[in-house]
Design a protein around this motif. Structure first.
Motif, PDB file in Angstrom:
ATOM      1  N   SER A 103      -3.989  -3.134  26.425  1.00  0.00           N
ATOM      2  CA  SER A 103      -4.398  -4.417  26.973  1.00  0.00           C
ATOM      3  C   SER A 103      -3.944  -4.538  28.429  1.00  0.00           C
ATOM      4  CB  SER A 103      -3.795  -5.545  26.142  1.00  0.00           C
ATOM      5  OG  SER A 103      -4.266  -6.797  26.566  1.00  0.00           O
ATOM      6  N   PHE A 104      -4.857  -4.930  29.275  1.00  0.00           N
ATOM      7  CA  PHE A 104      -4.845  -5.115  30.733  1.00  0.00           C
ATOM      8  C   PHE A 104      -5.354  -3.885  31.468  1.00  0.00           C
ATOM      9  CE2 PHE A 104      -1.409  -2.514  32.115  1.00  0.00           C
ATOM     10  CZ  PHE A 104      -0.870  -2.879  33.353  1.00  0.00           C
ATOM     11  N   CYS A 105      -5.733  -2.843  30.723  1.00  0.00           N
ATOM     12  CA  CYS A 105      -6.321  -1.637  31.343  1.00  0.00           C
ATOM     13  C   CYS A 105      -7.833  -1.831  31.402  1.00  0.00           C
ATOM     14  CB  CYS A 105      -5.949  -0.394  30.536  1.00  0.00           C
ATOM     15  SG  CYS A 105      -4.165  -0.127  30.396  1.00  0.00           S
ATOM     16  N   GLU A 106      -8.294  -2.679  32.335  1.00  0.00           N
ATOM     17  CA  GLU A 106      -9.690  -3.107  32.314  1.00  0.00           C
ATOM     18  C   GLU A 106     -10.683  -1.997  32.606  1.00  0.00           C
ATOM     19  OE1 GLU A 106      -8.118  -4.625  36.401  1.00  0.00           O
ATOM     20  OE2 GLU A 106      -7.330  -4.168  34.418  1.00  0.00           O
ATOM     21  N   ASP A 107     -10.240  -0.919  33.281  1.00  0.00           N
ATOM     22  CA  ASP A 107     -11.156   0.164  33.621  1.00  0.00           C
ATOM     23  C   ASP A 107     -11.252   1.232  32.536  1.00  0.00           C
ATOM     24  OD1 ASP A 107     -11.691  -0.999  36.087  1.00  0.00           O
ATOM     25  OD2 ASP A 107      -9.982  -0.017  37.032  1.00  0.00           O
ATOM     26  N   ASP A 108     -10.385   1.129  31.527  1.00  0.00           N
ATOM     27  CA  ASP A 108     -10.422   2.084  30.421  1.00  0.00           C
ATOM     28  C   ASP A 108     -11.455   1.618  29.403  1.00  0.00           C
ATOM     29  OD1 ASP A 108      -9.130   4.346  28.792  1.00  0.00           O
ATOM     30  OD2 ASP A 108      -8.937   2.613  27.442  1.00  0.00           O
ATOM     31  N   LEU A 109     -12.390   2.483  29.047  1.00  0.00           N
ATOM     32  CA  LEU A 109     -13.499   2.062  28.188  1.00  0.00           C
ATOM     33  C   LEU A 109     -13.096   1.883  26.730  1.00  0.00           C
ATOM     34  CD1 LEU A 109     -16.522   4.061  29.664  1.00  0.00           C
ATOM     35  CD2 LEU A 109     -15.738   1.734  30.160  1.00  0.00           C
ATOM     36  N   ASP A 110     -11.886   2.290  26.368  1.00  0.00           N
ATOM     37  CA  ASP A 110     -11.367   1.964  25.041  1.00  0.00           C
ATOM     38  C   ASP A 110     -10.485   0.720  25.078  1.00  0.00           C
ATOM     39  OD1 ASP A 110     -12.602   4.140  23.805  1.00  0.00           O
ATOM     40  OD2 ASP A 110     -10.936   5.488  24.269  1.00  0.00           O
ATOM     41  N   SER A 111     -10.454   0.077  26.232  1.00  0.00           N
ATOM     42  CA  SER A 111      -9.658  -1.145  26.406  1.00  0.00           C
ATOM     43  C   SER A 111     -10.568  -2.233  26.959  1.00  0.00           C
ATOM     44  CB  SER A 111      -8.463  -0.877  27.321  1.00  0.00           C
ATOM     45  OG  SER A 111      -7.691   0.217  26.845  1.00  0.00           O
ATOM     46  N   GLY A 112     -10.620  -2.368  28.303  1.00  0.00           N
ATOM     47  CA  GLY A 112     -11.652  -3.205  28.903  1.00  0.00           C
ATOM     48  C   GLY A 112     -11.297  -4.646  29.159  1.00  0.00           C
ATOM     49  N   ASP A 113     -10.041  -5.053  28.946  1.00  0.00           N
ATOM     50  CA  ASP A 113      -9.649  -6.435  29.218  1.00  0.00           C
ATOM     51  C   ASP A 113      -8.663  -6.466  30.377  1.00  0.00           C
ATOM     52  OD1 ASP A 113      -7.697  -5.169  27.526  1.00  0.00           O
ATOM     53  OD2 ASP A 113      -6.779  -7.117  27.201  1.00  0.00           O
ATOM     54  N   SER A 114      -8.513  -7.650  30.986  1.00  0.00           N
ATOM     55  CA  SER A 114      -7.662  -7.790  32.168  1.00  0.00           C
ATOM     56  C   SER A 114      -6.664  -8.922  31.971  1.00  0.00           C
ATOM     57  CB  SER A 114      -8.518  -8.067  33.412  1.00  0.00           C
ATOM     58  OG  SER A 114      -9.361  -9.188  33.196  1.00  0.00           O
ATOM     59  N   HIS A 115      -5.555  -8.842  32.736  1.00  0.00           N
ATOM     60  CA  HIS A 115      -4.568  -9.912  32.834  1.00  0.00           C
ATOM     61  C   HIS A 115      -4.524 -10.354  34.283  1.00  0.00           C
ATOM     62  CE1 HIS A 115      -2.220  -8.111  29.149  1.00  0.00           C
ATOM     63  NE2 HIS A 115      -3.455  -8.461  28.865  1.00  0.00           N
ATOM     64  N   ASN A 116      -4.463 -11.661  34.515  1.00  0.00           N
ATOM     65  CA  ASN A 116      -4.542 -12.156  35.879  1.00  0.00           C
ATOM     66  C   ASN A 116      -3.534 -13.287  36.070  1.00  0.00           C
ATOM     67  OD1 ASN A 116      -5.262 -12.997  38.447  1.00  0.00           O
ATOM     68  ND2 ASN A 116      -7.463 -12.963  38.033  1.00  0.00           N
ATOM     69  N   TYR A 117      -2.553 -13.055  36.941  1.00  0.00           N
ATOM     70  CA  TYR A 117      -1.544 -14.070  37.249  1.00  0.00           C
ATOM     71  C   TYR A 117      -1.537 -14.401  38.738  1.00  0.00           C
ATOM     72  CZ  TYR A 117       0.212 -13.765  32.488  1.00  0.00           C
ATOM     73  OH  TYR A 117       0.330 -13.822  31.121  1.00  0.00           O
ATOM     74  N   THR A 118      -2.707 -14.330  39.372  1.00  0.00           N
ATOM     75  CA  THR A 118      -2.833 -14.767  40.753  1.00  0.00           C
ATOM     76  C   THR A 118      -2.473 -16.252  40.846  1.00  0.00           C
ATOM     77  OG1 THR A 118      -4.612 -13.170  41.150  1.00  0.00           O
ATOM     78  CG2 THR A 118      -4.432 -15.024  42.684  1.00  0.00           C
ATOM     79  N   GLY A 119      -1.601 -16.583  41.803  1.00  0.00           N
ATOM     80  CA  GLY A 119      -1.146 -17.963  41.919  1.00  0.00           C
ATOM     81  C   GLY A 119      -0.064 -18.314  40.926  1.00  0.00           C
ATOM     82  N   SER A 120       0.408 -17.309  40.184  1.00  0.00           N
ATOM     83  CA  SER A 120       1.439 -17.537  39.164  1.00  0.00           C
ATOM     84  C   SER A 120       2.489 -16.444  39.288  1.00  0.00           C
ATOM     85  CB  SER A 120       0.798 -17.561  37.774  1.00  0.00           C
ATOM     86  OG  SER A 120       1.759 -17.728  36.760  1.00  0.00           O
ATOM     87  N   LEU A 121       2.559 -15.540  38.317  1.00  0.00           N
ATOM     88  CA  LEU A 121       3.606 -14.519  38.309  1.00  0.00           C
ATOM     89  C   LEU A 121       3.432 -13.467  39.394  1.00  0.00           C
ATOM     90  CD1 LEU A 121       4.036 -13.974  34.458  1.00  0.00           C
ATOM     91  CD2 LEU A 121       5.377 -15.419  35.982  1.00  0.00           C
ATOM     92  N   ASN A 122       2.268 -13.403  40.006  1.00  0.00           N
ATOM     93  CA  ASN A 122       2.053 -12.404  41.051  1.00  0.00           C
ATOM     94  C   ASN A 122       2.724 -12.762  42.371  1.00  0.00           C
ATOM     95  OD1 ASN A 122       0.590 -11.032  39.201  1.00  0.00           O
ATOM     96  ND2 ASN A 122      -1.355 -11.069  40.306  1.00  0.00           N
ATOM     97  N   GLY A 123       3.326 -13.951  42.452  1.00  0.00           N
ATOM     98  CA  GLY A 123       4.094 -14.274  43.658  1.00  0.00           C
ATOM     99  C   GLY A 123       3.713 -15.602  44.268  1.00  0.00           C
ATOM    100  N   GLU A 124       4.691 -16.219  44.977  1.00  0.00           N
ATOM    101  CA  GLU A 124       4.479 -17.566  45.502  1.00  0.00           C
ATOM    102  C   GLU A 124       3.607 -17.587  46.750  1.00  0.00           C
ATOM    103  OE1 GLU A 124       7.961 -19.437  47.399  1.00  0.00           O
ATOM    104  OE2 GLU A 124       9.040 -17.601  46.904  1.00  0.00           O
ATOM    105  N   HIS A 125       3.251 -16.426  47.281  1.00  0.00           N
ATOM    106  CA  HIS A 125       2.418 -16.405  48.478  1.00  0.00           C
ATOM    107  C   HIS A 125       0.937 -16.309  48.140  1.00  0.00           C
ATOM    108  CE1 HIS A 125       6.031 -16.191  50.822  1.00  0.00           C
ATOM    109  NE2 HIS A 125       6.415 -15.080  50.201  1.00  0.00           N
ATOM    110  N   GLN A 126       0.616 -16.392  46.845  1.00  0.00           N
ATOM    111  CA  GLN A 126      -0.782 -16.427  46.423  1.00  0.00           C
ATOM    112  C   GLN A 126      -1.120 -17.832  45.947  1.00  0.00           C
ATOM    113  OE1 GLN A 126      -1.034 -13.414  43.359  1.00  0.00           O
ATOM    114  NE2 GLN A 126      -1.578 -11.832  44.839  1.00  0.00           N
ATOM    115  N   HIS A 127      -2.414 -18.116  45.886  1.00  0.00           N
ATOM    116  CA  HIS A 127      -2.904 -19.398  45.391  1.00  0.00           C
ATOM    117  C   HIS A 127      -3.900 -19.133  44.275  1.00  0.00           C
ATOM    118  CE1 HIS A 127      -4.923 -23.358  45.349  1.00  0.00           C
ATOM    119  NE2 HIS A 127      -3.777 -23.802  45.833  1.00  0.00           N
TER     120      HIS A 127
END
Length: 716
Positions: free
Chosen positions: A466-490
């Motif tokens: 899970s979160f390996c979006e480019d792997d065809l046996d997986s294919g899902d993503s995790h996105n924490y933009t504006g959150s856990l990815n850092g305070e300099h994002q929105h």
């Protein structure tokens, strides 16, 4: 006869781990002056030991001693002299490693906390006298950190136990909390006649029209003597009580048996928003001389789950129709033994009321009753394994891990609510080779585990990592933009981005003051920003609303759904939830009540302009002609723009109703109200207050952490 040993247990902690050398498993063992062994101490119930002995089981340095040495359990019990010849001792939950002795004889060992195990004890059990059951239990800490990077220990420690809840100290689970102990049921089954060995299973396949189910009922029968035994299978409609099929088979020896029957003109199981959970009772009985001596039944829904994946899409299909996921992650309590049917029931009713049609069980396994309730309520489940971030890279660990997760799959695959298995969560999160190129994904355990899960349960899809979006046996993503990815994002940085299928997004916000005051240490640590709690909750609300609508306006182009993280706070001081640990809602819940319902109307915008209005219908039935209306007002309440349009809304449909060109530079404040009505009923409403005022990331988040308490501090 089945005896359930819920009471009568005593324990001690073996502080030097010398119990096996000292023979502590012997029935008459007593400590002496020199061996430094603790006394046996009575415990009132079987539960994680932190819940029984810690004054605060969710944080604190004193918790570490629970895992620094093993614990020994002792139970003495009597059995009647004429008790039957067949005897089986079973455990549902022991966290994490254990060894078991009965009357001084070593029975075996087990690894894991969520799967049951058992031992035949026919020749060991004392009939007409006292029996002594001894269990050694331990759940140790880990020492090795990848590359010696102690500055990144939370993410890089090699977790040698397969229990994703511990060593996750990024304010999810506190540093010193690592559940240990026996919980659930410990039972002794004694029989004079033949009986079932393992729990019987029911499998089925559907014909091409999905109107007939070809059912196979499987049962292992043990200890068959010279009597006349018959296996009988019955399938009954749970609503009407009608028997839709049955069959019988004579049993003349110990072994595995399979009965087959066809159920015709069946109704399909669906999630609550796709038609509802039609259920059947599957029952298998073992009869001797026409008397039922053993039986087992499950509530089963007939349905077909598929997932289609390629470079452009990752999409679920339920019963041949597209299934748009509106999901939430669930981890109800750090200590699974703290849960009961009533708490699960409360949470699931709230999950359904918030519009969610699927739950991701995040890096743990819940009690069986949880999955039964999901099946009854029509809520889909994605089940994580406990592979989370960094684990040993040896093949021997992979062998252990695969066994533990396959045991989980075998235990849970009978539940119709189960949609999908997740083999690994964020494997090698900081792997320099990348999300889908590291050893776990390409060598071991990923490829072997993925294939083994599909072989054990070919009826469901699996996600390798899970979160390996480019792997065809997986294919899902995790996105924490504006959150856990850092305070300099929105959070608005996701504008104009696309994701095929998101399975994690969210933001952690503290509960209301009333709740946090119930946990004085956490309240004291945050007292300096108590006036900002509401502001932080509003940021959670804004982020969740923006993400959720962003995905819904991409419905099937390419997005096929999302899973918000997390439904509830799993500890008093862990703040990811829509509800706090005490069960009170945060402002973030409003985002889901507005944006997560089967019918929705949404505004596409960012901090500079309002671009379009979309209407979405996730229902399996067409809405027909509906009226969509928008109203924009300024700070005085004056209408800036207003339009109404009648459209025809199909089943599982999305439509762009208007293209807009409203610019932030032209308005001091701009509010927006959206409605969909049909047949005189309001089908959906939405509202955006001061929509171009998009708050900045909370100062200090995510880096400000108290590892003592395991909680977010937010501001520097």
């Amino acid at each position: 006869m089945i005896l359930n040993f819920k009471n009568g247990w005593s324990i001690l902690q073996d502080v030097h781990d010398a119990g096996e050398k000292l023979g502590m498993y012997q029935p008459g063992f007593q400590g002496n002056m020199g061996n430094q062994v603790s006394e046996w101490e009575y415990i009132p119930e079987l539960k994680h030991l932190q819940l029984l002995y810690a004054s605060q089981p969710y944080f604190g340095r004193e918790l570490r001693y629970f895992n620094q040495a093993p614990w020994w359990y002792r139970l003495e019990f009597d059995i009647e002299a004429n008790a039957g010849r067949y005897a089986k001792l079973s455990f549902t939950n022991v966290d994490y490693y254990c060894k078991v002795w009965l009357n001084g004889k070593y029975l075996g060992e087990h690894e894991g906390y969520s799967t049951p195990f058992s031992f035949r004890v026919d020749g060991v059990l004392v009939r007409g006298g006292k029996n002594t059951l001894i269990v050694k239990v331990w759940s140790p800490w880990d020492d090795a950190v990848d590359g010696g990077r102690e500055d990144r220990r939370t993410f890089l420690v090699y977790r040698n136990s397969i229990k994703g809840t511990y060593e996750h100290s990024d304010t999810f689970v506190q540093r010193d909390a690592n559940p240990v102990g026996i919980y659930g049921d410990v039972t002794l089954e004694i029989c004079s006649n033949a009986c079932f060995g393992e729990i019987p299973e029911f499998d089925y396949s559907l014909d091409a029209e999905m109107t007939t189910a070809h059912i196979t009922a499987k049962a292992a029968v043990e200890d068959v003597d010279g009597g006349e035994y018959v296996l009988r299978f019955i399938c009954r409609d749970r609503l009407t009580g009608e028997h839709v099929c049955d069959s019988e088979l004579p049993v003349n020896k110990t072994g595995e048996y399979a009965l087959q029957a066809d159920a015709r003109n069946i109704r399909l199981w669906n999630t609550w928003d796709k038609g509802g959970p039609w259920l059947y009772t599957m029952r298998i009985e073992l009869l001797r001389d026409s008397l039922v001596i053993a039986s087992h039944e499950d509530a089963v829904g007939f349905r077909k789950i598929e997932m289609v994946r390629d470079s452009e899409k990752t999409r679920f299909y339920l019963n041949g129709r597209g299934f748009y996921v509106r999901g939430t992650s669930y981890f109800p309590d750090l200590y699974v033994s703290n849960m009961c049917r009533e708490r699960y029931w409360r949470d699931l009713l709230n999950i359904k009321a918030a519009g969610f049609n699927l739950i991701r069980i995040h890096v743990h396994v819940d009690q069986p009753v949880f999955y039964e309730l999901c099946t009854q309520l029509g809520i889909g489940v994605m089940q994580d394994s406990e592979y989370n971030w960094m684990h040993p890279v040896s093949d021997s660990f992979a062998d252990r891990f695969i066994k533990v997760y396959l045991d989980t799959v075998k235990m849970l695959k009978r539940h119709s609510s189960m949609f999908c298995w997740i083999c690994m969560n964020e494997p090698g999160l900081e792997d320099p080779m990348g999300k889908s190129s590291g050893r776990a994904m390409t060598v071991n355990p990923g490829p072997r585990l993925y294939n083994a899960v599909r072989e054990l349960d070919p009826s469901r899809p699996a996600i390798k990592g899970s979160f390996c979006e480019d792997d065809l046996d997986s294919g899902d993503s995790h996105n924490y933009t504006g959150s856990l990815n850092g305070e300099h994002q929105h959070y608005s940085d996701i504008y104009a981005t696309v994701e095929k299928f998101n399975t994690e997004y969210g933001f952690d916000a503290p509960p209301c003051l009333y709740s946090l005051k119930q946990c004085p240490p956490a309240m004291k640590r945050l007292s300096g920003i108590a006036d900002c709690f509401a502001q932080i909750q509003i940021y959670q609300y804004k982020l969740l609303k923006y993400y959720t609508e962003h995905y819904r306006m991409q419905k099937y182009a390419p997005n096929s759904g999302y899973v918000q993280f997390l439904f509830n706070d799993m500890c008093p001081q862990s703040f990811y939830g829509l509800y706090d640990w005490w069960g009170l809602p945060k402002a973030g819940l409003d985002a889901m009540l507005q944006s997560n319902m089967p019918v929705g109307v949404f505004l596409k915008y960012n901090g500079k302009k309002a671009e379009a209005v979309f209407a979405v219908n996730d229902n399996p039935d067409a809405l027909g002609e509906v009226e969509v209306r928008y109203v924009f007002t300024d700070e005085t309440g004056t209408v800036v723009d207003s339009q109404t349009r009648t459209i025809c809304m199909g089943a599982d449909d999305i439509a762009c109703i208007w293209k807009l060109d409203l610019k932030a530079e032209d308005y001091k404040i701009l509010n927006c109200s959206l409605t969909i009505t049909g047949n005189g009923k309001v089908l959906a409403v939405n509202h955006y207050e001061d929509l171009f005022n998009m708050p900045e990331h909370v100062k200090g988040h995510p880096s400000r952490i108290s590892h003592e308490l395991g909680m977010r501090l937010y501001f520097s």
